[in-house]
Scaffold this active site. Sequence first.
Site, PDB file in Angstrom:
ATOM      1  CG  PHE A 172     -53.878  31.662 -38.105  1.00 45.75           C
ATOM      2  CD1 PHE A 172     -54.024  32.788 -37.547  1.00 45.75           C
ATOM      3  CD2 PHE A 172     -54.261  30.590 -37.116  1.00 45.75           C
ATOM      4  CE1 PHE A 172     -54.888  33.056 -37.154  1.00 45.75           C
ATOM      5  CE2 PHE A 172     -55.408  31.376 -37.046  1.00 45.75           C
ATOM      6  CZ  PHE A 172     -55.765  32.550 -36.437  1.00 45.75           C
ATOM      7  CE  LYS A 196     -46.461  22.820 -39.729  1.00 53.01           C
ATOM      8  NZ  LYS A 196     -47.887  23.370 -40.622  1.00 53.01           N
ATOM      9  CD  GLU A 199     -51.721  24.225 -42.150  1.00 55.38           C
ATOM     10  OE1 GLU A 199     -50.458  24.463 -41.340  1.00 55.38           O
ATOM     11  OE2 GLU A 199     -52.098  23.763 -41.329  1.00 55.38           O
ATOM     12  CE  LYS A 200     -55.417  27.085 -40.788  1.00 57.20           C
ATOM     13  NZ  LYS A 200     -56.195  26.983 -39.362  1.00 57.20           N
ATOM     14  CB  SER A 296     -56.204  24.372 -32.017  1.00 57.57           C
ATOM     15  OG  SER A 296     -55.615  22.906 -32.408  1.00 57.57           O
ATOM     16  CB  CYS A 351     -53.230  32.760 -27.281  1.00 53.05           C
ATOM     17  SG  CYS A 351     -51.084  33.017 -26.759  1.00 53.05           S
ATOM     18  CD  GLU A 451     -58.796  29.438 -28.402  1.00 53.09           C
ATOM     19  OE1 GLU A 451     -58.397  28.027 -28.986  1.00 53.09           O
ATOM     20  OE2 GLU A 451     -57.617  29.846 -27.593  1.00 53.09           O
TER      21      GLU A 451
END
Length: 567
Positions: A172, A196, A199-200, A296, A351, A451
């Site tokens: 996201f 893909k 979804e957020k 993640s 990240c 994290e």
Amino acid sequence: KAVRPQIFAKFSTAAEPSSKQPSPLRVPNLIGGAFVDSRSSTSIDVINPATQEVVSQVPLTTNEEFKAAVSAAKQAFPSWRNTPITTRQRIMFKLQELIRRDIDKLAINITTEQGKTLKDAHGDVFRGLEVVEHACGMATLQMGEYVPNVSNGIDTYSIREPLGVCAGICPFNFPAMIPLWMFPVAVACGNTFVLKPSEKDPGTHMYDYRLGKHITMHAGDIYSGNIYGFHFLGEWTTNHSDYLCFSHEGASIMLAELAMEAGLPNGVLNIVHGTNDIVNAICDDEDIRAISFVGSNTAGMHIYARGSAAGKRVQSNMGAKNHGIVLPDASIDATLNALVAAGFGAAGQRCMALSTVVFVGDSKSLEDKLVERAKALKVNAGTEPDADLGPVISKQAKERICRLIQSGVESGARLLLDGRNIVVPGYEHGNFIGPTILTDVTADMECYKEEIFGPVLLCMRADSLEEAINIVNKNKYGNGASIFTSSGIAARKFHTEIEAGQVGINVPIPVPLPFFSFTGSKASFAGDLNFYGKAGVNFYTQIKTITQQWKDLPGGSGVSLAMPTSQ
Ligand code: NAD
């Protein structure tokens, strides 16, 4: 000149109760060049993290629709791979021009779905744009090798061929940059692609109810139609926050539209939405040859294992805990600014955020100054011009971050600055956390091992550079690490001994530009070939080696069954 109806300004205000909003748009899939609504009856709300308004709904794409997307990509492959590389490059040239044209619109849509500040959203697009620019030189990057006369009259050459259908699974936090790490390189190499998005922040599309179809608008377009069920006659603008309400067209969908406008043929780029089921379908699908994943560790290791087991190439960029080592001889002002920017920028949801500082020697006065600077940062909705950091992505993310801060306090860390109870006027329901600083952190604490992915900076102490390097090297992640010093000797020791893939020397977020590659290591990366740069081209291509002989073969010399050797 076009007239803008009031209704849109009204719906754009943050205070407007969500019950008064028109029903949210469903994010379409892109299959074979057409934006189509999923037949799935299940969808997830996409929520503006600053206001809690439902921006759109993302469908859990059905297996049949997923298969249709892969099949469209498979059908498009033979002619796309045979399209001259110069034509593919020209599409990339055009795409970079269109991204520049629409960068403001892309940025505002990222802010609406993801929450980051508009300035940061521009950076999100720009860092992706640089990958497109690099893909414009694909003919040189994809060049093969040739050795004439490897044996008498025999030549050998190798070429880099596209793989076929490739897929990308996105996180996201960079809704534009990360899709742009993936599909431009893949398609410029001659592959076709199934993306893909997260979804957020999947990217929405404007839907004209009167025409019954999705529409595209660009800055300056005059439009008369029926968006969201309300008649609209007006000029599209991207620089006025009143018009946020109908600019819910997020990054991945917009980028796909731009790619098609640039000339990408139907089926070369497809988009499917969903969560775990669609990801598993990507891992298992026989027609997909390679998967690029960013996200993640839980998802990344699962996808790496499942995709590899199904015979695919997988490159998996995952989580991080990036350290900055500060030596006593560092330039104080510049270092403090770097720590604040890299720790709290994007609300720590990068990240490559510098989430841990290791001070070598006495750190008390530096910590005090760090707190002062962090306190001065303005937390606000990303659309507000004075915002330094916006909200975190979801209520669940906020709860998790607050829990990790609390666990640090309970295991002995000292809270120098606590941003947990911040209230942002006008956005009281937003998922805001102010800059938070914990000190006396030790390597056994949960807040250090996990994290955090929020605006939280951990401070540790070491007596020597040796000890500081040891701390960093014991951490399981290896995305990035930086040193702040004026000593070349210390910097050289650091970059030689540090076990991290992206090293900064007086540079807080050392993310390489696309002519290099994104080179996280240890638990931050799984795979052999990194994203973008030469490694990215190698990931999306396979080598074919051709050995040829064009000469009259001697007739009656007989057949030799011995292994041929070069003569
Ligand atoms: P995430 O792993 O939750 O989601 C990423 C993608 O994986 C999404 O598309 C999601 O639908 C899918 N997914 C999630 N869980 C899954 C499961 N159990 N099975 C199958 N698919 C699953 O990550 P996120 O929260 O969107 O992104 C934040 C993470 O991404 C952080 O850990 C961050 O460090 C990492 N990240 C890494 C890099 C890098 O280059 N190393 C860059 C950006 C973000």
